[in-house]
Design a protein around this motif. Structure first.
Motif, short mmCIF file in Angstrom:
data_model
loop_
_atom_site.label_atom_id
_atom_site.label_comp_id
_atom_site.label_asym_id
_atom_site.label_seq_id
_atom_site.Cartn_x
_atom_site.Cartn_y
_atom_site.Cartn_z
N SER A 130 -8.05 -4.83 2.64
CA SER A 130 -8.86 -5.39 1.54
C SER A 130 -8.79 -4.48 0.32
O SER A 130 -8.42 -3.31 0.41
CB SER A 130 -10.31 -5.58 1.97
OG SER A 130 -10.86 -4.35 2.44
N LYS A 131 -9.16 -5.06 -0.80
CA LYS A 131 -9.11 -4.36 -2.09
C LYS A 131 -10.23 -4.92 -2.96
O LYS A 131 -10.49 -6.13 -2.95
CB LYS A 131 -7.75 -4.60 -2.75
CG LYS A 131 -7.58 -4.03 -4.16
CD LYS A 131 -6.20 -4.43 -4.70
CE LYS A 131 -6.00 -3.98 -6.14
NZ LYS A 131 -5.96 -2.55 -6.28
N SER A 132 -10.91 -4.05 -3.69
CA SER A 132 -12.00 -4.51 -4.56
C SER A 132 -11.75 -4.10 -6.00
O SER A 132 -11.03 -3.14 -6.28
CB SER A 132 -13.33 -3.94 -4.08
OG SER A 132 -13.49 -2.60 -4.49
N TRP A 133 -12.36 -4.84 -6.91
CA TRP A 133 -12.30 -4.52 -8.33
C TRP A 133 -13.48 -5.15 -9.03
O TRP A 133 -14.11 -6.08 -8.51
CB TRP A 133 -10.98 -4.99 -8.93
CG TRP A 133 -10.83 -6.47 -8.99
CD1 TRP A 133 -11.18 -7.31 -10.00
CD2 TRP A 133 -10.28 -7.31 -7.95
NE1 TRP A 133 -10.90 -8.60 -9.69
CE2 TRP A 133 -10.34 -8.65 -8.44
CE3 TRP A 133 -9.76 -7.08 -6.70
CZ2 TRP A 133 -9.90 -9.72 -7.71
CZ3 TRP A 133 -9.31 -8.16 -5.97
CH2 TRP A 133 -9.38 -9.45 -6.47
N LEU A 136 -6.50 0.47 -1.62
CA LEU A 136 -6.55 -0.46 -0.49
C LEU A 136 -7.34 0.16 0.66
O LEU A 136 -7.31 1.37 0.90
CB LEU A 136 -5.13 -0.78 -0.01
CG LEU A 136 -4.22 -1.51 -0.99
CD1 LEU A 136 -2.91 -1.85 -0.31
CD2 LEU A 136 -4.87 -2.76 -1.52
N GLU A 153 -9.69 1.17 -7.10
CA GLU A 153 -9.08 -0.02 -6.51
C GLU A 153 -8.05 0.31 -5.42
O GLU A 153 -7.01 -0.32 -5.28
CB GLU A 153 -8.46 -0.91 -7.59
CG GLU A 153 -9.44 -1.34 -8.63
CD GLU A 153 -8.83 -2.30 -9.65
OE1 GLU A 153 -9.51 -2.62 -10.60
OE2 GLU A 153 -7.67 -2.72 -9.46
N LYS A 175 -14.18 2.26 -1.99
CA LYS A 175 -12.96 2.88 -2.49
C LYS A 175 -13.00 2.94 -4.03
O LYS A 175 -13.36 1.96 -4.68
CB LYS A 175 -11.72 2.10 -2.05
CG LYS A 175 -11.41 2.23 -0.57
CD LYS A 175 -10.92 3.61 -0.24
CE LYS A 175 -10.47 3.71 1.20
NZ LYS A 175 -10.01 5.07 1.53
N GLN A 179 0.80 -5.34 2.08
CA GLN A 179 0.14 -4.50 1.07
C GLN A 179 0.54 -4.93 -0.34
O GLN A 179 -0.31 -5.12 -1.22
CB GLN A 179 0.50 -3.02 1.26
CG GLN A 179 -0.12 -2.37 2.47
CD GLN A 179 0.16 -0.89 2.55
OE1 GLN A 179 -0.63 -0.12 3.08
NE2 GLN A 179 1.27 -0.46 2.04
N ALA A 184 -13.88 -1.60 1.29
CA ALA A 184 -13.20 -1.79 0.01
C ALA A 184 -14.11 -1.41 -1.15
O ALA A 184 -13.68 -0.81 -2.13
CB ALA A 184 -12.73 -3.24 -0.13
N VAL A 223 -1.81 -6.50 -3.36
CA VAL A 223 -1.90 -5.91 -4.70
C VAL A 223 -1.53 -6.94 -5.77
O VAL A 223 -2.20 -7.08 -6.80
CB VAL A 223 -1.00 -4.66 -4.80
CG1 VAL A 223 -0.93 -4.17 -6.24
CG2 VAL A 223 -1.53 -3.56 -3.90
#
Length: 636
Positions: A200-203, A181, A179, A176, A62, A173, A66
């Motif tokens: 996964s993570k989005s921005w 996780l 941002e 969410k 994690q 993602a 990040v």
């Protein structure tokens, strides 16, 4: 005398019986406490150890995600190529053996994956670009040197059966906010059939705010089984890890170490296994008991077990379940024998003691959890504050850079001593800017509005400001229309260096004032020129095209205007007229701006500036400012 003696003896006997009962009750009570304490302590110890193992397994990944997302976001996703991705992500996959691959994608249909090959030291990458290549995936096999530069071995193409944007790690993602996780459910990886999970993570790309970027890591869950299969809490004790819905076994019990009937007959890969398929009824009993976070004893197949299930939370939506099953005979055989000899009539007292102990244990655990949550919240708050301060420092630095390229007021006054500039950014930095240059007897000035506002708009404004300077200083152009034509060429040339299609640019009203003969050369891109003469407002309309890419691009129209004394020139962007406010919360609009300037154009320039600001603030009220504002007024 005898009656008194009998009574005394009876009382003594009764006292002895009562004392014996109390002593026996106390012994049974102490045995019960000892049994409960040993069982609870042992189960909790195994739970805590398993919980820490899971935490050590997932939390570093994690944190890695990040950190990698922050690095990609700061560096700029659209500026990075596959070499940058390899240098950033391959070391991480090498360091964490349970990381099998990573992927980075965007909502335009592009995806780049790095996969650890089964052959030692080899890597696979997969590139998908639906917008450019369609449903085709291109594969590369390679090794890397010490600098993580690729030494390509082979490449091939194959048909793509699924749009990356429809996969759970992508859609989850994207859904969410802030941002956060996203963890998928455990699943079998398509390429290898191994069981894993994806985080996964989005921005939004800070340089291209229309692009959403998603970064994902694939984790193999086989190491969890390795831990649970080799954990021996007692001689016959078992530990398993289940998926959050209690359906699949993620970490197998130790009794399956020498069994292989759960593996695929062809390649030996262990896929997802249903809980009921492992034939351990004690686990089903614990799952049926529910989540109480308290160890308990139960009977299964003629044996007494101690068990507990505890949920390990990855986030608010995804979790795993720890199941502990310890046979009582492994650690309480002698105590059970003693308890059976002294049980009977004191069972009620024993049960009451157990209930009191369980209630106390539950309250204690709740206090510990609450304390841990408070520490976690405080830590997260401090982290967010530090990150926010870091971001604000960066934006403040950007503001200093943008302010440095704007002409200072003393320079403006030296060129046009009877003028004013109204400049009110919406955010700390702005997409609007004003520009001024002197060439002999000619004063060039403009009010420009670049695509967007805030940090993205400010970056475009720096590029457009530089293009204007080059057009005048490097190419020596002095006609307003020619300046805009050349500036457009320079802006398009800069944006063409990007692999993606860029439609950013600027709207502008550009004046070239010849002080020797009071002639004005003017050209506009979507923004007009207003001249107030003898109480009448003369409007010169701009070309309906920006300084940038456009579907119907044409040369800008040249306007040559003879000015007269007491004429007042106004050029501006669209920030004032688009502002919502007033009693009906509507836009200010051009008609109201025209009326205001006709009222105040004879006033001193300092007074005009003050009046416009007051009128704007009164109109805006408590509403948020919707756009950057730039207005230049010049008296002839």
């Amino acid at each position: 005398m005898k009656h008194t003696l009998d009574r005394f003896i009876k009382h003594i006997a009764l006292a002895i019986v009562i004392a014996s009962g109390l002593i026996m009750s106390y012994i049974i009570y102490e045995l019960s406490l000892t049994k409960e304490s040993i069982g609870t302590s042992l189960v909790n110890k195994v739970v805590d150890r398993t919980h820490h193992e899971l935490k050590d397994f997932f939390v570093p990944v994690q944190n890695l995600l990040v950190t990698a997302a922050a690095q990609t976001k700061i560096q700029g996703y659209h500026t990075m190529d596959t070499s940058d991705f390899n240098q950033l992500f391959i070391p991480a996959i090498q360091y964490f053996p349970h990381l099998s691959s990573m992927g980075i994608a965007d909502d335009q249909g592009y995806e780049y994956d790095i996969i650890k090959d089964s052959l030692e030291g080899r890597w696979l990458t997969r590139i998908v670009d639906i917008e450019e290549k369609g449903m085709i995936e291109r594969w590369y096999s390679f090794t890397v040197d010490d600098n993580y530069q690729k030494k390509r071995d082979s490449c091939w193409e194959s048909s793509l059966h699924e749009d990356p944007r429809s996969r759970p790690w992508f859609t989850g993602a994207v859904g969410k906010e802030n941002e956060v996780l996203f963890w998928t459910d455990p699943y079998e990886f398509n390429r290898t059939g191994e069981v894993g999970i994806t985080v996964s993570k989005s921005w939004m790309d800070i340089f291209e705010d229309t692009h959403r970027v998603i970064l994902a890591y694939d984790l193999l869950l086989s190491d969890i089984s390795y831990f649970t299969e080799h954990l021996s809490p007692t001689k016959s004790g078992e530990v398993i890890i289940l998926s959050g819905d209690s359906k699949y076994v993620i970490g197998m019990p130790q009794s399956t170490v020498n069994e292989n009937h759960y593996e695929d007959e062809e390649d030996g890969v262990q896929g997802l296994i249903l809980l009921e398929d492992i034939h351990h009824p004690e686990f089903l009993e614990i799952v049926k008991h529910g989540e109480n976070d308290v160890p308990f004893s139960f009977e299964s197949n003629g044996r007494v077990w101690w068990g507990e299930q505890k949920r390990f939370m990855l986030n608010d939506e995804q979790s795993f379940i720890i199941i502990i099953a310890l046979p009582e005979e492994d650690f309480l055989a002698e105590i059970n024998e003693s308890q059976r000899l002294m049980a009977g009539g004191f069972l009620g007292i024993l049960l009451l003691s157990v209930l009191i102990l369980r209630s106390h244990n539950r309250q204690h655990r709740h206090r510990v959890v609450l304390s841990e949550k408070n520490v976690e919240i405080t830590t997260q708050k401090e982290l967010i504050s530090a990150k926010n301060a870091e971001i604000m420092d960066s934006i403040a630095c950007a503001r200093r850079i943008q302010t440095a390229i704007l002409p200072p007021i003393r320079l403006v006054n030296s060129y046009l001593n009877n003028s004013f500039i109204l400049f009110i950014p919406k955010d700390i930095v702005a997409g609007d800017f004003y520009w001024m240059e002197r060439r002999s007897d000619k004063i060039l000035f403009a009010a420009a509005d670049c695509t967007g506002h805030g940090v993205p708009g400010a970056m475009v404004s720096v590029m457009c400001h530089n293009a204007l300077n080059r057009t005048v200083r490097e190419f020596g152009l002095e006609s307003a229309a020619n300046i805009l034509d050349k500036t457009r060429d320079l802006v398009i040339e800069e944006f063409s260096k990007s692999e993606s299609q860029m439609r950013d640019g600027m709207d502008i009203s550009l004046c070239v004032l010849d002080l020797s003969n009071k002639k004005l050369s003017w050209a506009g891109a979507n923004n007009p020129l207003w001249i107030i003469r003898d109480g009448e407002l003369l409007e010169y309309k701009a070309d309906k095209q920006p300084v940038g890419n456009h579907v119907h691009k044409k040369p800008f129209t040249k306007h040559e205007i003879q000015l007269f004394e007491k004429d007042f020139i106004y050029v501006f962007t669209d920030g004032i007229q688009d502002q919502f406010g007033g009693p009906k919360n509507k836009k200010f609009k051009l008609a109201q701006l025209r009326e205001m300037l006709l009222e105040i154009h004879r006033l001193p320039v300092e007074t005009q500036h003050k009046k416009i600001v007051e009128r704007f603030e009164n109109w805006k009220g408590d509403n948020e400012q919707v756009d950057d504002i730039c207005l230049i007024g010049v008296s002839i």
